[in-house]
Design an enzyme around this catalytic site. Sequence first.
Site, short mmCIF file in Angstrom:
data_model
loop_
_atom_site.label_atom_id
_atom_site.label_comp_id
_atom_site.label_asym_id
_atom_site.label_seq_id
_atom_site.Cartn_x
_atom_site.Cartn_y
_atom_site.Cartn_z
N GLU A 170 35.02 44.64 34.85
CA GLU A 170 35.21 45.28 36.08
C GLU A 170 36.50 45.22 36.64
O GLU A 170 37.24 44.20 36.26
CB GLU A 170 34.30 44.86 37.43
CG GLU A 170 32.74 45.29 37.31
CD GLU A 170 31.97 44.12 36.98
OE1 GLU A 170 32.19 43.14 36.90
OE2 GLU A 170 30.74 44.66 36.38
N TYR B 69 44.26 47.65 30.05
CA TYR B 69 42.75 47.66 29.41
C TYR B 69 42.87 49.06 28.73
O TYR B 69 42.39 49.11 27.50
CB TYR B 69 41.86 47.77 30.28
CG TYR B 69 41.61 46.51 31.06
CD1 TYR B 69 41.68 45.33 30.42
CD2 TYR B 69 41.35 46.31 32.42
CE1 TYR B 69 41.61 43.90 31.09
CE2 TYR B 69 41.36 45.21 33.12
CZ TYR B 69 41.45 44.04 32.32
OH TYR B 69 41.26 42.70 32.98
C1 LIG Z 1 46.98 42.09 34.43
C2 LIG Z 1 47.64 40.95 33.96
C3 LIG Z 1 46.82 40.07 33.46
C4 LIG Z 1 48.61 41.52 33.07
O1 LIG Z 1 49.46 40.57 32.32
P1 LIG Z 1 50.84 40.62 31.86
O2 LIG Z 1 51.28 39.64 31.14
O3 LIG Z 1 51.77 41.04 32.66
O4 LIG Z 1 50.57 41.99 30.74
P2 LIG Z 1 51.62 42.22 29.43
O5 LIG Z 1 52.83 41.85 29.68
O6 LIG Z 1 50.67 41.91 28.31
O7 LIG Z 1 51.50 43.92 29.69
C5 LIG Z 1 51.06 44.79 28.75
C6 LIG Z 1 51.11 45.87 29.22
O8 LIG Z 1 50.32 46.13 30.32
C7 LIG Z 1 50.50 47.16 31.34
N1 LIG Z 1 51.21 46.68 32.70
C8 LIG Z 1 51.24 45.28 32.86
N2 LIG Z 1 51.61 45.09 34.08
C9 LIG Z 1 51.74 46.13 34.56
C10 LIG Z 1 52.29 46.71 36.16
N3 LIG Z 1 52.39 45.73 36.82
N4 LIG Z 1 52.50 48.13 35.97
C11 LIG Z 1 51.88 48.95 35.01
N5 LIG Z 1 51.76 48.31 33.78
C12 LIG Z 1 51.65 47.13 33.47
C13 LIG Z 1 51.95 47.86 30.73
O9 LIG Z 1 51.44 48.98 29.81
C14 LIG Z 1 52.53 46.72 29.89
O10 LIG Z 1 53.14 46.79 28.68
P3 LIG Z 1 54.81 46.93 28.98
O11 LIG Z 1 55.15 45.83 29.61
O12 LIG Z 1 55.23 47.13 27.73
O13 LIG Z 1 55.01 48.17 29.65
C15 LIG Z 1 48.56 40.50 35.50
O14 LIG Z 1 49.17 41.44 35.96
C16 LIG Z 1 47.81 39.72 36.27
O15 LIG Z 1 47.64 38.44 35.99
N6 LIG Z 1 47.44 40.20 37.15
C17 LIG Z 1 46.68 39.76 38.46
C18 LIG Z 1 45.28 39.34 38.02
C19 LIG Z 1 44.56 40.50 37.57
O16 LIG Z 1 44.64 41.55 38.06
N7 LIG Z 1 43.67 40.51 36.46
C20 LIG Z 1 43.00 41.42 35.83
C21 LIG Z 1 41.64 41.61 36.65
S1 LIG Z 1 40.53 42.91 35.88
#
Ligand SMILES: CC(C)(COP(=O)(O)OP(=O)(O)OC[C@H]1O[C@@H](n2cnc3c(N)ncnc32)[C@H](O)[C@@H]1OP(=O)(O)O)[C@@H](O)C(=O)NCCC(=O)NCCS
Length: 162
Positions: A115, A127
């Site tokens: 979710e 995702y």
């Molecule tokens: C979601 C989360 C885990 C992503 O972690 P991350 O290490 O930044 O992810 P990545 O660097 O591997 O990103 C991979 C891709 O995801 C997408 N992405 C990640 N963050 C993004 C953002 N803020 N906006 C748009 N796309 C995003 C992009 O496609 C990115 O690729 P790119 O950097 O080449 O454009 C992180 O933002 C987080 O911890 N968020 C808060 C907790 C959360 O929401 N968890 C998910 C609960 S369902």
Amino acid sequence: MAQESPRLTGGEEIRRMRVADLDQVMDIEVAAFPSPWSREAYRREIADNSYAHYLVMSAGGEIVGYGGMWVVLDEAHVTNLAVAPACRRQGYGGRLLSALIELATAVGADRLTLEVRRSNQAAQTLYIRHGFVVCGVRRNYYADTQEDALVMVKEGLRTVRR
Ligand SMILES: CC(C)(COP(=O)(O)OP(=O)(O)OC[C@H]1O[C@@H](n2cnc3c(N)ncnc32)[C@H](O)[C@@H]1OP(=O)(O)O)[C@@H](O)C(=O)NCCC(=O)NCCS
């Protein structure tokens, strides 16, 4: 399917979460989620729940992110995925998600669900890039804000290229 192109510098490690990791995990947890899980909830997950699988990613000796899931027979469900705010957009979240998908497949799952808040565009993009699709909506799922959850699924783990 599009694949991640992580900008990783090397030296990162993904391994099972341990109780000794929980101080660092909780620092990330409270920064990442409006309604964080408690330390005790994580402790129970890794110590007592045989269906639970939790991974951490460390870089330079520090934990930069973690993710977890429950696996029951051929069904897996992601419970948490988070990266420390200062470490985002460096490929860590994608690497963790790939590791969860690989682990789910290795322990027999064929389907992975999760979710995600409707407003959480960052996670949804991540995702989708890993082959998840939206398969439903749970109205008012999040008690803190009454926000809807999108239900996402990745099917055919045993046959689909990751
Ligand atoms: C979601 C989360 C885990 C992503 O972690 P991350 O290490 O930044 O992810 P990545 O660097 O591997 O990103 C991979 C891709 O995801 C997408 N992405 C990640 N963050 C993004 C953002 N803020 N906006 C748009 N796309 C995003 C992009 O496609 C990115 O690729 P790119 O950097 O080449 O454009 C992180 O933002 C987080 O911890 N968020 C808060 C907790 C959360 O929401 N968890 C998910 C609960 S369902």
